[in-house]
Design an enzyme around this catalytic site. Structure first.
Site, PDB file in Angstrom:
ATOM      1  N   ILE A  63      32.094 109.157   8.022  1.00  0.00           N
ATOM      2  CA  ILE A  63      31.803 110.136   6.989  1.00  0.00           C
ATOM      3  C   ILE A  63      30.606 109.673   6.174  1.00  0.00           C
ATOM      4  O   ILE A  63      30.317 108.484   6.094  1.00  0.00           O
ATOM      5  CB  ILE A  63      33.008 110.396   6.064  1.00  0.00           C
ATOM      6  CG1 ILE A  63      33.390 109.137   5.274  1.00  0.00           C
ATOM      7  CG2 ILE A  63      34.187 110.937   6.849  1.00  0.00           C
ATOM      8  CD1 ILE A  63      34.420 109.392   4.178  1.00  0.00           C
ATOM      9  N   SER A  64      29.908 110.636   5.584  1.00  0.00           N
ATOM     10  CA  SER A  64      28.757 110.361   4.738  1.00  0.00           C
ATOM     11  C   SER A  64      27.683 109.609   5.534  1.00  0.00           C
ATOM     12  O   SER A  64      27.281 110.070   6.601  1.00  0.00           O
ATOM     13  CB  SER A  64      29.198 109.591   3.476  1.00  0.00           C
ATOM     14  OG  SER A  64      28.182 109.572   2.515  1.00  0.00           O
ATOM     15  N   ASN A  65      27.227 108.457   5.081  1.00  0.00           N
ATOM     16  CA  ASN A  65      26.277 107.692   5.885  1.00  0.00           C
ATOM     17  C   ASN A  65      26.882 107.289   7.220  1.00  0.00           C
ATOM     18  O   ASN A  65      26.178 107.187   8.224  1.00  0.00           O
ATOM     19  CB  ASN A  65      25.824 106.448   5.131  1.00  0.00           C
ATOM     20  CG  ASN A  65      24.756 106.758   4.093  1.00  0.00           C
ATOM     21  OD1 ASN A  65      24.290 107.879   3.974  1.00  0.00           O
ATOM     22  ND2 ASN A  65      24.370 105.748   3.319  1.00  0.00           N
TER      23      ASN A  65
END
Length: 577
Positions: A238-240
């Site tokens: 998730i995210s980066n």
């Protein structure tokens, strides 16, 4: 490079998934204590790192539904294998760690490979990948993707060893930067490795998967060899970390079987697409002022608006003085800042959720670190003059204490401020003290194309996933840190136009940080993202097993819990074909 350097067992009151804390221990408001504050053991640091990373990623509140409606914190006994690995051409290693449950299914070989969200340490995705893969008998491979919490103390020339404890230059360290004579403060990999870690995210993920196969050979020699032909590999983040697994999906070869990316920081040129650096520096400058245009009761708390408003008003006036907004009073200036952001693609939903990042100074923290990484800046040579150090109450730099240094591995987020390390801004000046530095950061993309910064920024551009590789991208439509309009939406549109096997789940009433849903104002307004990540993993696994078709695109009509508790029906998980 990928042979295990350290093997540890985790059973009984020290399992793989929660370090023996269980749901009650993870919910505790204070972290697991160290017997000796200034000299924690490797086991104590591991337990505390796991506590911090669970709480930073998942909503563990009593009404949040974790462990009951979705997710698992069941004790999983097993072994951990850890090492430092270095991708070709890099000067600094990244951490790789593999958790092998005792119940690993040797008949149905499975590896879940993941990368930490944000710039977190190697356990930064345990609530994402570990919580899904370990209870299913899969090995889980982690990488800090060249960032992480291996902070180096310049004043004492000490860093972090493989087991998380502090070490000297005579020992093997996770991060050993070049330090000029007379330098002081704190260095960390994401800003000071000289490698621009984001350029190699995909290779970090693949090397973690390779390390997992090596670890399985060691764990089960009678069943060796484990390789990409006989072992299923699913990547999730998730995210980066979501951006990292999408970058892994573009690498050559059929080593990956499926990818699930939640709220990914990903950039491909296209309609509406913007680099993280572009919209982060824009938000850092304009959003504090623009938020004054939104009704006070529209912003969840924190930040407490009454405390923040004087700073936001000062920013409006400073922006007017700099010619960045128009208007003769705060109201007009706030509307001008709002209209600028709106014209550049920011929705009201993203601005509302973005108030959290304003309140915690996250925009500036991200921009300062990424500017250093893209420019591959050595210590003391940040393109806008920033540095990092422990700080006094007046924000002046000081030497870190032994207790602070010893806890960095467990307590750090990978990007200061936090864990006793702050941002030192040499451009501070009244009346809006941080504005001069932010203006410098915002101007870096205007440098010549052959500048180190511009070259580093260009390396963040993603390519398309391998043809035929199943990919599911999930994004909350209220995300205020990585707005989908700038990231996943153009990526998915480009991939689908190119005939790639990419499904897109757009979740209404979901923002970026599940961990903040424990705050009542956020939990009442937003739904968590993790249930959809787990559901997508279930669906791609069923597809790989031949039990279902591919996941379909979906706009998900999720319902926030309000003042009640999360119920499964509120999540509206899409059905699989």
């Amino acid at each position: 490079m990928i042979e295990p350097q350290r093997e540890t067992g985790h059973r009984g009151d020290d399992d793989l998934l929660t370090a023996g804390l269980g749901l009650a221990g993870l919910r505790a408001m204070v972290p697991p204590a160290f017997a000796e504050v200034a000299n924690p053991t490797a086991a104590e640091l591991r337990r505390r790192a796991i506590w911090n990373n669970w709480r930073g990623i998942a909503d563990l509140s009593a009404s949040g539904g974790y462990g009951q409606v979705y997710g698992s914190v069941a004790g999983v006994p097993g072994r951990e294998f850890s090492a430092f690995a270095t991708v070709a051409g890099a000067s600094q290693p990244h951490r790789v760690l593999v958790q092998v449950p005792d119940a690993f299914d040797q008949a149905k070989r499975c590896v879940v490979v993941t990368a930490s969200s944000g710039s977190r340490g190697v356990y930064g995705s345990i609530a994402v990948a570990g919580a899904w893969g370990l209870p299913k008998g899969c090995a889980v491979a982690y990488t800090d993707k060249g960032a992480g919490t291996d902070y180096y103390d310049i004043d004492t020339h000490t860093g972090v060893k493989l087991d998380g404890t502090r070490g000297t230059l005579e020992e093997a360290l996770a991060f050993r930067p070049d330090v000029d004579t007379g330098a002081s403060g704190v260095a960390f990999k994401h800003a000071h490795s000289g490698d621009n870690p984001e350029a190699d995210w995909g290779r970090h993920v693949k090397q973690a998967a390779e390390f997992a196969l090596s670890a399985l050979d060691r764990a089960f020699p009678q069943s060796a060899p484990f390789n990409f032909d006989n072992t299923r590999v699913i990547a999730v983040g998730i995210s980066n970390g979501g951006g990292a697994v999408l970058r892994a999906a573009e690498l050559e070869g059929e080593w990956l079987d499926a990818v699930v990316a939640g709220e990914p920081n990903i950039y491909v040129p296209g309609a509406g697409s913007r680099t993280l650096y572009d919209y982060t520096t824009e938000a850092a400058l304009l959003m504090p002022c623009a938020l004054l245009h939104l009704p006070a009761d529209s912003l969840p708390q924190p930040p407490v608006r009454a405390q923040a408003e004087p700073l936001w008003i000062a920013r409006c006036a400073a922006l007017k003085q700099s010619g960045l907004v128009t208007g003769d009073n705060t109201k007009a200036q706030a509307e001008s800042a709002y209209q600028r952001l709106h014209a550049n693609g920011w929705t009201d939903q993203a601005l509302t959720a973005g108030a959290l990042s304003v309140g915690f100074d996250l925009w500036r923290a991200v921009a300062v670190t990424y500017a250093s990484a893209y420019a591959r800046s050595p210590i003391g040579q940040h393109p806008c003059g920033y540095s990092f150090a422990a700080q006094n109450p007046d924000f002046s730099p000081r030497a870190a204490t032994q207790a602070e240094r010893s806890a960095w591995f467990a307590d750090g987020s990978g990007i200061p401020p936090g864990a006793g390390v702050g941002i030192v801004d040499t451009k501070l000046a009244p009346p809006d003290f941080t504005l001069p530095g932010l203006q410098c950061l915002r101007g870096l993309p205007e440098a010549p194309d052959d500048s180190a910064f511009k070259r580093g920024l260009a390396q963040t551009r993603a390519a398309m996933p391998r043809k035929g590789l199943p990919v599911v991208v999930i994004h909350g439509l209220d995300d205020g840190l990585v707005p989908p309009a700038f990231s996943s939406a153009p990526y998915v549109a480009t991939a689908q136009a190119a005939g790639r096997d990419v499904a897109y789940w757009q979740v209404k009433h979901a923002q970026h940080f599940d961990g903040f849903l424990a705050l009542p104002a956020y939990g009442a307004r937003y739904v968590p993202v993790l249930p959809y990540v787990y559901a997508a993993l279930d669906q791609v696994a069923a597809r790989l097993d031949g039990k279902a078709g591919k996941p379909a695109d979906a706009v998900i009509e999720a319902s926030p819990r309000g003042t009640g508790a999360v119920e499964a029906v509120q999540l509206a998980i899409p059905a699989q074909r």
